[in-house]
Scaffold this motif. Structure first.
Motif, PDB file in Angstrom:
ATOM      1  N   SER A 340      -7.032 -27.787   8.676  1.00 22.95           N
ATOM      2  CA  SER A 340      -6.685 -26.366   8.805  1.00 22.95           C
ATOM      3  C   SER A 340      -6.503 -25.918  10.256  1.00 22.95           C
ATOM      4  O   SER A 340      -6.426 -24.721  10.523  1.00 22.95           O
ATOM      5  N   ILE A 341      -6.482 -26.870  11.182  1.00 21.21           N
ATOM      6  CA  ILE A 341      -6.300 -26.533  12.594  1.00 21.21           C
ATOM      7  C   ILE A 341      -5.139 -27.348  13.151  1.00 21.21           C
ATOM      8  O   ILE A 341      -4.647 -28.268  12.495  1.00 21.21           O
ATOM      9  N   PHE A 342      -4.702 -26.994  14.360  1.00 15.64           N
ATOM     10  CA  PHE A 342      -3.641 -27.759  15.003  1.00 15.64           C
ATOM     11  C   PHE A 342      -4.072 -28.126  16.416  1.00 15.64           C
ATOM     12  O   PHE A 342      -4.479 -27.260  17.199  1.00 15.64           O
ATOM     13  N   PRO A 343      -4.007 -29.411  16.758  1.00 13.66           N
ATOM     14  CA  PRO A 343      -3.669 -30.523  15.867  1.00 13.66           C
ATOM     15  C   PRO A 343      -4.820 -30.814  14.905  1.00 13.66           C
ATOM     16  O   PRO A 343      -5.976 -30.521  15.221  1.00 13.66           O
ATOM     17  N   TYR A 382     -24.605 -22.075   6.128  1.00 12.43           N
ATOM     18  CA  TYR A 382     -23.242 -22.286   5.651  1.00 12.43           C
ATOM     19  C   TYR A 382     -22.276 -22.119   6.811  1.00 12.43           C
ATOM     20  O   TYR A 382     -22.539 -21.390   7.768  1.00 12.43           O
ATOM     21  N   LEU A 383     -21.148 -22.814   6.706  1.00 15.88           N
ATOM     22  CA  LEU A 383     -20.169 -22.843   7.786  1.00 15.88           C
ATOM     23  C   LEU A 383     -19.504 -21.487   7.970  1.00 15.88           C
ATOM     24  O   LEU A 383     -19.043 -20.869   7.005  1.00 15.88           O
ATOM     25  N   THR A 384     -19.438 -21.041   9.202  1.00 11.90           N
ATOM     26  CA  THR A 384     -18.707 -19.806   9.522  1.00 11.90           C
ATOM     27  C   THR A 384     -17.509 -20.086  10.414  1.00 11.90           C
ATOM     28  O   THR A 384     -16.552 -19.314  10.427  1.00 11.90           O
ATOM     29  N   SER A 385     -17.545 -21.183  11.168  1.00 10.45           N
ATOM     30  CA  SER A 385     -16.419 -21.515  12.044  1.00 10.45           C
ATOM     31  C   SER A 385     -16.347 -23.023  12.242  1.00 10.45           C
ATOM     32  O   SER A 385     -17.364 -23.721  12.218  1.00 10.45           O
ATOM     33  N   VAL A 386     -15.129 -23.513  12.430  1.00  6.59           N
ATOM     34  CA  VAL A 386     -14.880 -24.927  12.718  1.00  6.59           C
ATOM     35  C   VAL A 386     -13.822 -24.991  13.803  1.00  6.59           C
ATOM     36  O   VAL A 386     -12.764 -24.351  13.688  1.00  6.59           O
ATOM     37  N   MET A 387     -14.111 -25.717  14.861  1.00  5.34           N
ATOM     38  CA  MET A 387     -13.186 -25.867  15.989  1.00  5.34           C
ATOM     39  C   MET A 387     -12.778 -24.501  16.549  1.00  5.34           C
ATOM     40  O   MET A 387     -11.626 -24.290  16.941  1.00  5.34           O
ATOM     41  N   GLY A 388     -13.704 -23.567  16.543  1.00  4.45           N
ATOM     42  CA  GLY A 388     -13.439 -22.229  17.070  1.00  4.45           C
ATOM     43  C   GLY A 388     -12.748 -21.305  16.096  1.00  4.45           C
ATOM     44  O   GLY A 388     -12.573 -20.112  16.386  1.00  4.45           O
ATOM     45  N   LYS A 389     -12.331 -21.806  14.931  1.00  2.35           N
ATOM     46  CA  LYS A 389     -11.637 -20.994  13.929  1.00  2.35           C
ATOM     47  C   LYS A 389     -12.662 -20.388  12.984  1.00  2.35           C
ATOM     48  O   LYS A 389     -13.326 -21.086  12.227  1.00  2.35           O
ATOM     49  N   LYS A 390     -12.804 -19.049  13.017  1.00  2.50           N
ATOM     50  CA  LYS A 390     -13.778 -18.364  12.174  1.00  2.50           C
ATOM     51  C   LYS A 390     -13.170 -17.998  10.826  1.00  2.50           C
ATOM     52  O   LYS A 390     -11.994 -17.672  10.730  1.00  2.50           O
ATOM     53  N   ALA A 391     -14.006 -18.057   9.799  1.00  2.00           N
ATOM     54  CA  ALA A 391     -13.602 -17.571   8.480  1.00  2.00           C
ATOM     55  C   ALA A 391     -13.778 -16.059   8.484  1.00  2.00           C
ATOM     56  O   ALA A 391     -14.884 -15.561   8.676  1.00  2.00           O
ATOM     57  N   GLU A 392     -12.703 -15.331   8.288  1.00  4.96           N
ATOM     58  CA  GLU A 392     -12.742 -13.874   8.363  1.00  4.96           C
ATOM     59  C   GLU A 392     -12.197 -13.254   7.085  1.00  4.96           C
ATOM     60  O   GLU A 392     -11.294 -13.803   6.444  1.00  4.96           O
TER      61      GLU A 392
END
Length: 429
Positions: A340-343, A382-392
């Motif tokens: 879900s991120i690039f790359p 629980y996960l709220t962010s991955v690689m700086g990408k937050k679930a909003e």
């Protein structure tokens, strides 16, 4: 015959044709071993680790943790009273550290009721007022046209109504109406089995307590819809939804005053599936264990309307496991994938066998590039962010085992196997 068949035969004395959801007593040693898994959690007394659900589960079980229970309740009271004082004195109303979440506060009120206490005094009134304010905020988020979504979840919404009902505190019909609408209309995607069951428990309490008489007919119909939805969700193995949502579903079905024809057989099958999972040590999460223990004691949260605090109980003793001196921990390899991120991110992580998914994430972060953030909850981080990408907003980070199997456990509970690929995928409700 197989494990499931043998268990069904063992439980056959209940009468497979019975309509009611009766749960016969289970082997006491099995129940004690389950209760013993909560004891280490009762030693975790920091505010962020205190879990009112643990206390509620033990009080509704046939088990007792001895002096630990009283000490744990004292720690809960001290923590929540201090949180309330910070909330009142804080100038920043958005400060999340100043007060517990809606779900935490609701479970704390359940813990008080499990100790045969009604909230009273000025401090108790503040707790009730705070929870009612939470519900009003969530009601506004859902909106007049019901197109919105709670800031938390319908699970916490139903739990909060239940908590107030158990203390005989009436909430406005408009607040109850939002939960009724969610059950009446199936377009809400987050109404999982455990969320639906929690709503059913809240409605059952309202029906017994007669707190919202203007909505009595609507509540009765919603209870029937919850029953139908839970029974439809039974898997071939016997679980309602999945193994972790089954305890709460059974709690609701046990409270039913108007059981359906297929309900008794469905409960028998679910009970057998639970026992099979219990024997395979499927239950490690303290929140799920605390929901299962009341079921094994023929109780539900609705029993807190009139709790029995004098019932005799078995004292739990801590069992110390001695680690094997000869077994050498095996190293396994788990592939972590984030598309879900690039790359996109994809990397093989080496951890010891038996490590949790959270351990895998920590190891990946140590390697560099990978980053993640979590938020504490009563069921674990629980996960709220991955690689700086937050679930909003309506987004969340879904955990999957390749190729496309959603995980039923959180990052702290799931134990990957050697060679597995775990995907973290950002999705919308």
């Amino acid at each position: 015959m197989g494990c499931l068949g043998a268990l069904l035969l063992l439980l056959g004395g209940l009468g497979a044709l019975a309509w009611t959801c009766e749960i016969a007593k289970v082997d006491s040693d099995l129940v004690e071993r389950l209760g013993q898994r909560l004891l280490p959690w009762m030693d975790r007394l920091s505010p962020e680790q205190l879990n009112p659900s643990i206390y509620v589960g033990l009080r509704l079980s046939g088990l007792q943790a001895g002096p630990k229970e009283a000490h744990y309740l004292h720690s809960l009271k001290l923590s929540y009273q201090q949180s309330l004082l910070r909330s009142v004195s804080s100038n920043d109303k958005s400060d999340s550290e100043a007060k517990p979440s809606m779900g935490q506060l609701a479970l704390y009120l359940l813990a008080l009721r499990a100790n045969c206490e009604f909230v009273g005094s000025r401090k108790g009134d503040r707790l009730v007022s705070q929870l009612k304010r939470f519900l009003e905020t969530e009601k506004r988020a859902i909106g007049h046209n019901h197109k919105g979504h709670p800031h938390t979840s319908y699970y916490q919404y139903g739990l909060s109504i239940l908590a107030l009902c158990l203390h005989r505190k009436r909430v406005h019909d408009s607040v109850v109406g939002k939960l009724l609408y969610a059950i009446e209309h199936e377009q809400h995607p987050d109404l999982s089995v455990d969320t639906t069951a929690m709503a059913g428990l809240a409605f059952s309490c309202l029906e017994v307590s007669n707190l919202n008489l203007n909505q009595r007919d609507r509540i009765a119909l919603a209870i029937q819809r919850v029953q139908e939805r839970i029974l439809r969700a039974q898997t071939p193995e016997g679980h309602f939804g999945n193994v972790y949502s089954t305890p709460l579903a059974l709690q609701f079905l046990m409270t039913s005053l108007k059981p359906m024809e297929e309900q008794g057989t469905a409960c028998l099958k679910a009970k057998a599936a639970l026992l099979d999972s219990l024997q395979h040590k499927a239950f490690q999460n303290p929140l799920v264990i605390s929901q299962l223990l009341p079921v094994l004691n023929q109780k539900s949260y609705v029993a807190l309307i009139s709790p029995n605090c004098q019932a005799p109980k078995v004292i739990l003793e801590t069992v110390k496991e001695t680690p094997s001196q000869t077994q050498v921990p095996e190293v396994i390899h788990v592939t972590l994938k984030v598309p879900s991120i690039f790359p996109p991110y994809k990397h093989s992580i080496s951890v010891l066998d038996g490590s949790s998914l959270e351990d895998v994430l920590k190891k990946a972060q140590e390697h560099g590039r990978f980053r993640y953030g979590t938020q504490a909850s009563l069921s674990g981080p629980y996960l709220t962010s991955v690689m700086g990408k937050k679930a909003e907003g309506p987004e969340y980070w879904q955990l999957l085992r390749a190729p496309n199997i959603p995980l039923l456990q959180g990052i702290a509970d799931y134990r990957p196997r050697d060679g597995e690929t775990i995907e973290l995928r950002l999705v919308r409700w």
